[in-house]
Enzyme design. Structure first.
Site, PDB file in Angstrom:
ATOM      1  N   ARG A   1       0.835  -1.211   0.000  1.00 26.45           N
ATOM      2  CA  ARG A   1       0.000   0.000   0.000  1.00 26.45           C
ATOM      3  C   ARG A   1       0.867   1.258   0.000  1.00 26.45           C
ATOM      4  O   ARG A   1       0.459   2.287  -0.561  1.00 26.45           O
ATOM      5  CB  ARG A   1      -0.969  -0.003   1.188  1.00 26.45           C
ATOM      6  CG  ARG A   1      -2.021   1.099   1.095  1.00 26.45           C
ATOM      7  CD  ARG A   1      -3.077   0.973   2.168  1.00 26.45           C
ATOM      8  NE  ARG A   1      -4.158   0.067   1.824  1.00 26.45           N
ATOM      9  CZ  ARG A   1      -5.305   0.451   1.261  1.00 26.45           C
ATOM     10  NH1 ARG A   1      -5.518   1.726   0.950  1.00 26.45           N
ATOM     11  NH2 ARG A   1      -6.247  -0.434   1.020  1.00 26.45           N
TER      12      ARG A   1
ATOM     13  N   GLU B   1      -9.363   6.473   7.438  1.00 27.33           N
ATOM     14  CA  GLU B   1      -7.918   6.673   7.281  1.00 27.33           C
ATOM     15  C   GLU B   1      -7.525   7.938   6.525  1.00 27.33           C
ATOM     16  O   GLU B   1      -6.541   8.599   6.902  1.00 27.33           O
ATOM     17  CB  GLU B   1      -7.315   5.448   6.575  1.00 27.33           C
ATOM     18  CG  GLU B   1      -7.343   4.198   7.411  1.00 27.33           C
ATOM     19  CD  GLU B   1      -6.973   2.959   6.606  1.00 27.33           C
ATOM     20  OE1 GLU B   1      -5.961   2.325   6.948  1.00 27.33           O
ATOM     21  OE2 GLU B   1      -7.687   2.639   5.637  1.00 27.33           O
TER      22      GLU B   1
END
Length: 778
Positions: free
Chosen positions: A322, A725
Site C-alpha cells: 500500500r 484513514e
C-alpha cells in the site's frame, strides 16, 4: 433522544444526518462497558506474560521452579503446554505464542504466569532464571539492508521507463527521507478474557478489530475447530490498526490458561508492557530520484523504499504494497519505478496502523514536490497542480489502474480560495523577510487514498437482522466498534431501509457466533462493507413484508410504500409494528442474513497491475506554522481542511474522524518519536517519554469542512465515502509547512532534510544545516 439539539421527530430520514455516536453519553459518563469492566466471573485468574530481555539470542536455560512455587500461582505456561500450533500470526506462521529456543526481540513472549491476582503473577515471573547466548542483533533498516535480511522478497511496480525518461528531463534531483514509526497509544490497552465451556468450547472476549482471525488463531493453538471458539467484542477503546492482527497473542494465552486450569482467565497488558510487546507503524527509509521540466512537471521518478518490518512478516506484505500504491498520491507519474524492501530486524513485528503504509508513501512524494518547488523557486502548490492526474488522459496509476473519479483539482482550488492561500503565502514571505529569529511556513497538500482491502478476498461482509413482533429491530454484523462510529452508521442504514426511528434499532456486540468469517474492521471499509450487508439483510425482510401486504390486501407491490414509522398499503395505512405483527401471524420470516462483496476490484500482484481499489477518497489541507530559529520549537497556528466524504452518512461522525485523523497524523509527523537503545530496548514506552498530541497542540484556528460537492460515482452505501484513514494524511501539510519555514533560513535556496518525526531537535538541526549551506554558497 436528542441529536445536536434536535429530537428524533425533527430529523426524518436516518442517513445523511448528524446522529450522535450510539455510546456518546456512556463515553462521557464513564458508563461504557469495555472488557475490563465486565463483571469478573468466579475463580477468575489473572495472567502475566514474561518477556525476553534480549533482542536476538538462544535460550540456553529457563528455570521456572521458583515461579511455580510462589504462593498464589496456579499455573505456568510455556510452549510445551500448547496442544496445537505454537503460532498466532495472521498469515505466515512465523509468530510463536511462546518463544522456544530462539528469541528475536526484546519483549517477545517466553512464558506466562496465571495467579489469583496480577501482582502475584508479576512478582512470580520475576523469579524465573533465564539464560541466553547472545547473537548479533539487527536493529534498524540500514543494518538490515546491509545484511540483506528480509521477512519477504522485494517487490517492484512500474509504469513506462523511468531510467530512459530520466535522461531526457531538464532537471534532476536526488534525495532521501526517513519516515518514523508510531505507537497506536489506544486508550484501552490489549486485553482478553477467556471463559471455558463444555465440550472444548471457549468464549473469548477480545479487544480486537478482527474477531474471526482471533477465533482462528485461538482454535489452531488449542487444536480445536473454529466452531469451538466464540470471540465477542462490544467496543474497543481505540484500535487504529494495532488491534487487527496482534490481539491474537493475548487471546491465545488467556484461552490456553482457561483450557489448562478450567477457570476463566484475564490477560490485560499495562501501558509499558503493551508498548514494548506490540507492533508499531512501519518506519521507512525512502530514496528518490526525480526528473522534471522547467514547469515542475515530473517526467521520470524512482523510489527505493525500505521498511522496518520487525522479526516477522505480520501484515507487512500488504502494508508495504500500500505504501507503493500511494507513492503517487494525486499525481500522474508517467515513467515510474517503485521498489520495496521488507526488512527483517530484531525488533517487535510492526503492524497495521491507520493508513496501512499509504501515509509513508505519500510523505515521500510530497517531499519530492517541495524539493522540486524550492529548486525552481516556484510556489509548491503550482508544482503540485502541474502534476495532478487528468480526467480523460494522464490518468493511469503506477499499478495501471485508471483514475475515474478524480476531483482533486476542483477540491484543491476551492480550498485554496476558502483558505486565502495565495495572500497568506505572500504574507508569510513578507514576515520572514522582516524577522530574523522567527520564521513562518505555509503549505497546501492534497490526499488521494484508495478504498478497499488490497487482498481482494477480504472485501466481503455479512450481517444478521431480526425484526421482532413489536417492530423493534436487532442488528448484528461483522464490523467492530472502536470509537469511530461504525455501529451508529450501520444502524442508520437499517433504520432508513425500514423507515423507522433509529432508536428502534438495537445495536449488539460483534460475535463470531452470529456472523462468521468476517474481515477485519480496517482499510476504511467498515461502513462500505457492513452497511451494504446490513442493508441487504433488511431489504430481504422488507421485501417479504411487501409481498405479504400485497397478497393479504390484494394490492400491487408498488402500492406498498414505507413512510416514517408507517406503511401505506393501497388506500390504508398501518404502523410498521402493526404490519410486522400481521406478517408474524401469517408465518412470514422476520429474520435474514445479508452479504456483500465489493464489485469491480481485481489485482494481479505478480505483474503489479489491476484495480485494487473500488474508488478513491480525496481531501486537502492548508497548514501554517511558526518556528523559533534559535530552539527549533514551533507551533501549528492555523489549519484549513476540506475533505470529500461523498454524500456523508453522518456528518457529525465524519467531522470527528477528520479532526481526529488530522491530529493523529500531526503527532506522527512531529512529536511521536520511537527510540531503541543499542541493545534493542524500546526506551520510549510510556507517556513520560512518548509524546502524543495534547489539547494544547491543536491549532488555535482549525477550520474543517466536508466538501459539499462530494458524491461517490460508485454504488456505495448511499453514495458515501470512507473516512477512517484518509484524513490522517492531511497532516502531511504540517511537514511541508515546516519545510517551507526552515527553507526560508537559506532564503529558499535549498530544501531542508527534515526526517519525521520533525521534533524541535530535528528542526533545529535542519536550520543549522540551512545556515551552513548558505555560508558555503557565499
Amino acid at each position: 433522544m436528542a441529536i445536536l439539539g434536535k429530537s428524533v421527530d425533527q430529523i426524518r430520514g436516518a442517513v445523511h444526518k448528524p446522529w450522535r455516536h450510539d455510546s456518546a453519553n456512556k463515553h462521557v459518563a464513564g458508563e461504557a462497558v469495555y472488557i475490563d469492566d465486565i463483571p469478573e466471573p468466579a475463580r477468575l485468574l489473572h495472567v502475566y506474560i514474561a518477556m525476553s530481555e534480549r533482542a536476538h539470542a538462544r535460550i540456553t536455560g529457563m528455570d521456572l521452579s521458583a515461579v511455580r512455587a510462589e504462593p498464589g500461582v496456579v499455573c505456568v505456561l510455556t510452549a510445551k503446554d500448547i496442544p496445537g500450533q505454537n503460532d498466532c500470526s495472521p498469515i505466515m506462521g512465523d509468530d510463536p505464542v511462546f518463544a522456544e529456543e530462539l528469541v528475536e526481540y526484546v519483549g517477545q513472549s517466553i512464558f506466562a504466569v496465571a495467579a489469583e491476582d496480577i501482582k502475584t503473577a508479576r512478582r512470580a515471573a520475576a523469579k524465573a532464571v533465564v539464560t541466553y547466548e547472545d547473537l548479533e542483533a539487527i536493529l534498524d533498516v540500514d543494518a538490515a539492508m546491509d545484511a540483506e535480511q528480509f521477512v519477504l522478497p522485494p517487490h517492484e511496480m512500474q509504469l513506462g521507463n523511468a531510467e530512459a525518461a530520466m535522461d531526457r528531463c531538464d532537471h534532476r534531483l536526488k534525495g532521501r527521507i526517513r519516515v518514523g514509526g508510531q505507537d497506536h497509544f489506544y486508550l484501552e490497552g490489549m486485553i482478553a478474557m477467556a471463559v471455558p465451556g463444555e465440550d472444548d468450547d471457549m468464549l473469548v472476549y477480545s479487544s480486537t478489530q478482527h474477531p474471526s482471525e482471533v477465533q482462528h488463531n485461538v482454535a489452531k493453538m488449542l487444536a480445536v475447530p473454529d466452531n469451538a471458539v466464540t470471540v465477542e467484542i462490544r467496543r474497543m477503546g481505540g484500535g487504529f490498526g494495532g488491534k487487527e492482527s496482534q490481539p491474537a497473542l493475548m487471546a491465545s494465552i488467556a484461552a490456553l490458561t482457561a483450557l489448562k486450569t478450567g477457570r476463566p482467565a484475564k490477560l490485560r497488558l499495562d501501558r509499558d508492557d503493551d508498548m514494548v510487546m506490540t507492533g508499531k507503524r512501519h518506519d521507512f527509509r525512502i530514496d528518490y530520484e526525480v526528473g522534471f521540466d522547467r514547469a515542475g512537471r515530473i517526467g521520470a521518478i524512482t523510489f527505493d523504499m525500505a521498511a522496518r518490518c520487525g522479526m516477522s512478516a505480520d501484515l507487512s506484505a500488504s502494508i508495504c504494497d500500500r505504501a507503493m500504491f500511494h507513492a503517487d498520491n494525486c499525481y500522474f507519474l508517467e515513467n515510474v519505478r517503485i521498489t520495496s524492501h521488507r526488512c527483517k530486524t530484531n525488533t517487535v513485528s510492526n503492524t497495521a496502523f491507520r493508513g496501512f503504509g499509504g501515509p509513508q508513501g505519500m510523505v515521500a512524494i510530497e517531499r519530492v514536490m517541495d524539493d522540486i518547488a524550492i529548486h525552481l523557486k516556484a510556489d509548491p502548490l503550482n508544482v503540485r497542480s502541474a502534476n495532478f492526474y487528468g480526467k480523460d488522459n494522464r490518468n493511469k496509476t503506477p499499478y495501471h489502474m485508471i483514475v475515474e473519479d478524480n476531483v482533486a483539482p476542483e477540491l484543491v482550488m476551492e480550498l485554496q480560495n476558502k483558505a486565502d492561500y495565495r495572500a497568506r503565502r505572500h504574507a508569510v514571505r513578507e514576515f520572514n523577510g522582516a524577522n530574523r529569529w522567527q520564521k513562518k511556513g505555509i503549505a497546501l497538500t492534497p490526499v488521494k487514498f484508495g478504498i478497499s482491502f488490497t487482498a481482494t478476498h477480504l472485501n466481503q461482509a455479512g450481517a444478521l437482522v431480526h425484526v421482532y413482533k413489536d417492530g423493534s429491530v436487532h442488528l448484528n454484523h461483522g464490523g467492530t466498534e472502536m470509537g469511530q462510529g461504525l455501529f451508529i452508521k450501520v444502524a442508520q442504514v437499517v433504520a432508513e431501509e425500514f423507515q423507522i426511528d433509529i432508536d428502534k434499532v438495537k445495536i449488539t456486540a460483534t460475535t463470531t457466533a452470529k456472523v462468521p468469517n468476517t474481515s477485519a474492521t480496517a482499510a476504511s471499509s467498515g461502513s462500505d462493507l457492513n452497511g451494504m450487508a446490513a442493508r441487504a439483510a433488511a431489504h430481504t425482510i422488507k421485501d417479504r413484508l411487501i409481498a405479504h401486504a400485497s397478497h393479504t390486501y390484494n394490492v400491487p407491490r408498488d402500492s406498498v410504500v414505507f413512510f416514517p414509522n408507517r406503511v401505506r398499503i393501497g388506500n390504508q395505512e398501518m404502523t410498521f409494528a402493526e404490519l410486522v405483527n400481521d406478517a408474524y401471524m401469517a408465518r412470514v420470516s422476520l429474520s435474514s442474513t445479508g452479504f456483500y462483496r465489493t464489485p469491480k476490484i481485481y489485482y494481479d500482484r505478480d505483474i503489479a497491475r489491476g484495480r485494487p481499489f473500488y474508488y478513491f477518497s480525496y481531501g486537502a489541507a492548508v497548514s501554517e506554522v511558526i518556528v523559533d530559529v534559535l530552539t527549533g520549537e514551533y507551533r501549528v497556528t492555523r489549519v484549513d481542511v476540506l475533505h470529500d466524504c461523498g454524500e456523508s452518512l453522518n456528518p457529525a461522525i465524519d467531522l470527528g474522524q477528520i479532526e481526529g485523523g488530522f491530529i493523529q497524523g500531526m503527532g506522527w509527523l512531529t512529536t511521536e518519536e520511537l527510540w531503541w537503545d543499542e541493545a534493542g530496548n524500546l526506551k520510549t514506552h510510556a507517556p513520560s517519554t512518548y509524546k502524543i498530541p495534547t489539547s494544547g497542540d491543536r491549532p488555535n484556528e482549525f477550520n474543517i469542512a466536508i466538501w459539499d460537492k462530494g458524491k461517490n460515482k460508485e454504488d456505495t452505501i448511499y453514495r458515501s465515502k470512507a473516512v477512517g484513514e484518509p484524513p490522517l494524511m492531511l497532516a502531511i501539510s504540517v511537514l511541508s509547512a515546516l519545510t517551507d519555514a526552515v527553507s526560508s533560513v537559506s532564503d529558499y535556496a535549498s530544501c531542508p532534510n527534515i526526517d519525521t518525526p520533525a521534533t524541535p531537535e530535528r528542526v533545529l538541526m535542519a536550520i543549522e544545516e540551512m545556515h551552513t549551506r548558505r555560508e558555503d554558497q557565499g
